[in-house]
Design a protein around this motif. Sequence first.
Motif, short mmCIF file in Angstrom:
data_model
loop_
_atom_site.label_atom_id
_atom_site.label_comp_id
_atom_site.label_asym_id
_atom_site.label_seq_id
_atom_site.Cartn_x
_atom_site.Cartn_y
_atom_site.Cartn_z
N GLY A 14 -3.20 15.21 -13.83
CA GLY A 14 -2.98 15.60 -12.45
C GLY A 14 -4.14 16.41 -11.90
N LYS A 15 -4.09 16.69 -10.62
CA LYS A 15 -5.14 17.46 -9.95
C LYS A 15 -4.65 18.88 -9.69
N ASN A 19 -1.22 24.78 -7.66
CA ASN A 19 -0.37 23.61 -7.51
C ASN A 19 -0.98 22.47 -8.31
N ALA A 33 -0.87 18.46 -8.55
CA ALA A 33 -0.49 17.26 -7.82
C ALA A 33 -0.52 16.06 -8.75
N GLY A 34 0.56 15.22 -8.68
CA GLY A 34 0.62 14.03 -9.50
C GLY A 34 0.57 14.34 -10.98
N GLU A 77 5.37 15.29 -7.61
CA GLU A 77 4.14 14.97 -6.89
C GLU A 77 3.39 16.23 -6.51
N GLN A 78 4.09 17.28 -6.19
CA GLN A 78 3.51 18.59 -5.92
C GLN A 78 4.30 19.62 -6.71
#
Length: 893
Positions: A655-656, A684, A686-687, A724-725
């Motif tokens: 993830g990022k 956070n 993401a993904g 997703e987040q």
Amino acid sequence: MSAQQPKKKRWPYVLGGIVLVLVAAGAIALWRLDAFLLDTARAEAAVYAQKLGRPIDIGALSTRLLPSVGVEVENVVVGAAPDEPAPLLEMKRLEVDVALWPVLTSKGKDIQVKNAEVKGLTLHLVQLADGTTNVSRVQEKLAEEQPAEPTPEEPAQDLSGVRVDRAALTDATLRLIDLSGGARRELAINHLDVEVKDLRAGKPLEVALHAAVLSEKQNFHLDLKTAPLPASLIPVPESVVLKSEPIDLTPLGPFLGPEVGLQAGTLQANWTADLGAAVPGGTGPTALKGGLQARGLRFAGAEGGKALDVVLDTDVTGDMLTGDLSLQKMLVELGPARLTGKGQVKGLLTPSPAVQDFELVGEKLDPALLAEYYPPLRKSVGNQVAGPIGFVVRGGGNQAEQALNVNVDLTPVRLRIPAQLTKEAGGTMKLTARLTGAAASGGALRFDAKTDMTGVDLRPGAILDKRPGQTFTLDTAGTYQPANGKAPLKVDLSRLALAVREYTMSGTASVALGGQGAKQTTTFALALKSPRLNADELLLKTEAPAEPSTPAPEAPEDPQRFNGMSGTVRLEIGALRMSEMDFSDLIAELRMENDLITVERFTTGVYGGTVSASGSSVRLGPPAAQRPFVVKAEAKGLEMEQALATRTPKKVLGGKFDGQMDLQGVGYEMSSLQERMAGAIQGNLAGGVFFGADLPAAVSGPLARALPFKSKELSSEGVTKLAEQLPFSLQIKDGVAQLSKPITWTRPEAAMSFAGGIRLDGTLDLAGTVNLEPALIKTLTLGKVTPPEALPLALKLTGKAWSPEVTGLDVKPAATALAKLAAAGAAKELLGSKGEAVGNIITGGTDAAKQAAQAEADKRKAELEAKARQEADAARKKAEDEAKKRLKGLLGR
């Protein structure tokens, strides 16, 4: 009746009697004082005699208090060891006279020595049969008394209140006795006189030395004059005059020791040196006139008995302020090696220098060749340098711009410099430089220089992986400002271009050196750019030793060694490969103040995102294991899979990541970080993907096996997809990253929530629930059960993050609930409307499972909170105990 006689006055007799009594009392007091001081001196001498292993005797000691404080010591003898034929030292008389009144009125700050003189000193230097000397024996004894560790350098003292009108060594003798050859031989340096006059701050110091070397009359003369002395009384030589009539050095050979091996030779000198600004701290012009000759020097082991002639013949004048240099005559000969010079340079430190037929040439400067004449050179050079060194300085240029060109060629030389470099003869190693006068502002010498070290192997230095034949060139241009009065020595490089292998760097640099001793300062600035660097290729990888060994203890580094240093460093690198990481568009701006390095700016692209670390800092003074640091970083779009790939044996997280880090700790070793790392990470993901385990499959498998009817275990994808987040916040304390609040996310197959933390070594300590959605339950039970809502299962995650273990999973409540649901469904199909009563059982079973899972999660949370409190209490108690120990040490009990 006769006239009355006048009455005699009695007070003069009374006064005279009082004075007589006082004088007698003073004489008795001085006599007793002399006796006391003599006894004390002899007692101290006995202590030192024991340490040195030789007797020390003091014949007499007398003092006086008026009109000045004086002491006289007579017949001091430092005797011989049992196997020595003569005492080490004999002194007939020592006289010291100090003005009393200035000492009293200044409370000891104003010390005026009227006279300090040693008369009739005789030093016996005995060369014993085993090759040692009596002086070397004393030096060894004194070395044993020295502390094991060197004491730190102390700042220069202010001795401006000390004045010595005259200090002298009169009619001293150095007697040389040689017992090494079997038969006793004796030589002497007689009539040795040394005199110093008017030693005080603000006045130049003059020292005169005269001696009769192997002669009945004085034939050796040395006069030294210094610049006006500073408050520390540390002299700066200003002029030296050396004169010597021809002296046969052959008899002195045995006393110089076998390490020198002198067998024959003569010395003659008539040389005057006005040093001026040529020495640190000196001022004014420089002049070297005359010379010295040491001819026919033969040394033991010389090839074919070759004799070495050493000749210095000079008529040189110069001025460091303006850059003037005149070589009317310049000749230095060391056997076959020669350095010759001629011509003039005027105004090199001005904008318009003038060069007239200037040339300085070195010929046959080969240490290996010189060692054929002087064998001890082989040991001092250590076979490190062999081959002729080419050295040429010539004036050149046109009318518009004249310059000095310097060429040094080490290509024919073989080099073996331990822990630095090696080079074979024929490998390229050259330096060319051009000096073109001062800049328009004046005072700073302009230069440009090029160095080519293509033929050098730098791998022995254990830093650069640069082999012979690979490119290494350095191209610089700038100015050189010598130290002048209050102005520091300064070098500015307006051009700095470095090429190593296929990589290049360019930029500017400057350094300024000022002050002295503890107040010495170093100011620097460095700015470098490079389009591409691969540090993993350039930096030499140090291989671990084949067998474990105990490293030799290293002397502790001085934590104050960076005091006085300040400067800035700016780096711009387009692409950088380092520690198996690829950085792009890297910009770093660092500032140093003493031992503190502060990151004023740091930005780079890495792992598919960007990182900024402005505001971070580290202190270099303490040892590496104790260096405090602060990390303030911000990341955007960081690919976690790439970032963790080289730090864990298996994939952990994808993830990022966007977020901030604010961390502080001590040392760089993992053991230290686990104990003392603290701070916070928030951001956070993401993904996100957790590669350690498929958590829904990990809990559904045991659940399926626990059901009393046929079911299907879910196939594992091996990963758990996150939200997703997924925002999160971590608090780091004592090496543990603790979630500030539980993380929760929902996927189509399950909703998950976890609390707890992870240690810096990757060990998990998480507790949470996995809520299996009805659709997943339907698949799991082969369509037999479709609950009205998600079914919770409590569990713990432990072990390493890349290979976690699911523990604390109790599927019995959920299995019971599903069994009841399945039974209710079957009853409804069989009984129709009569099976509706089973609904109550289904609700109760589902609620029971949810309550059991929630109870397990609450229990785990309570356990984590209790553990955190225990760790906090232990840390607080440890800090209190350490504080008590420090307080106890301060109070001394």
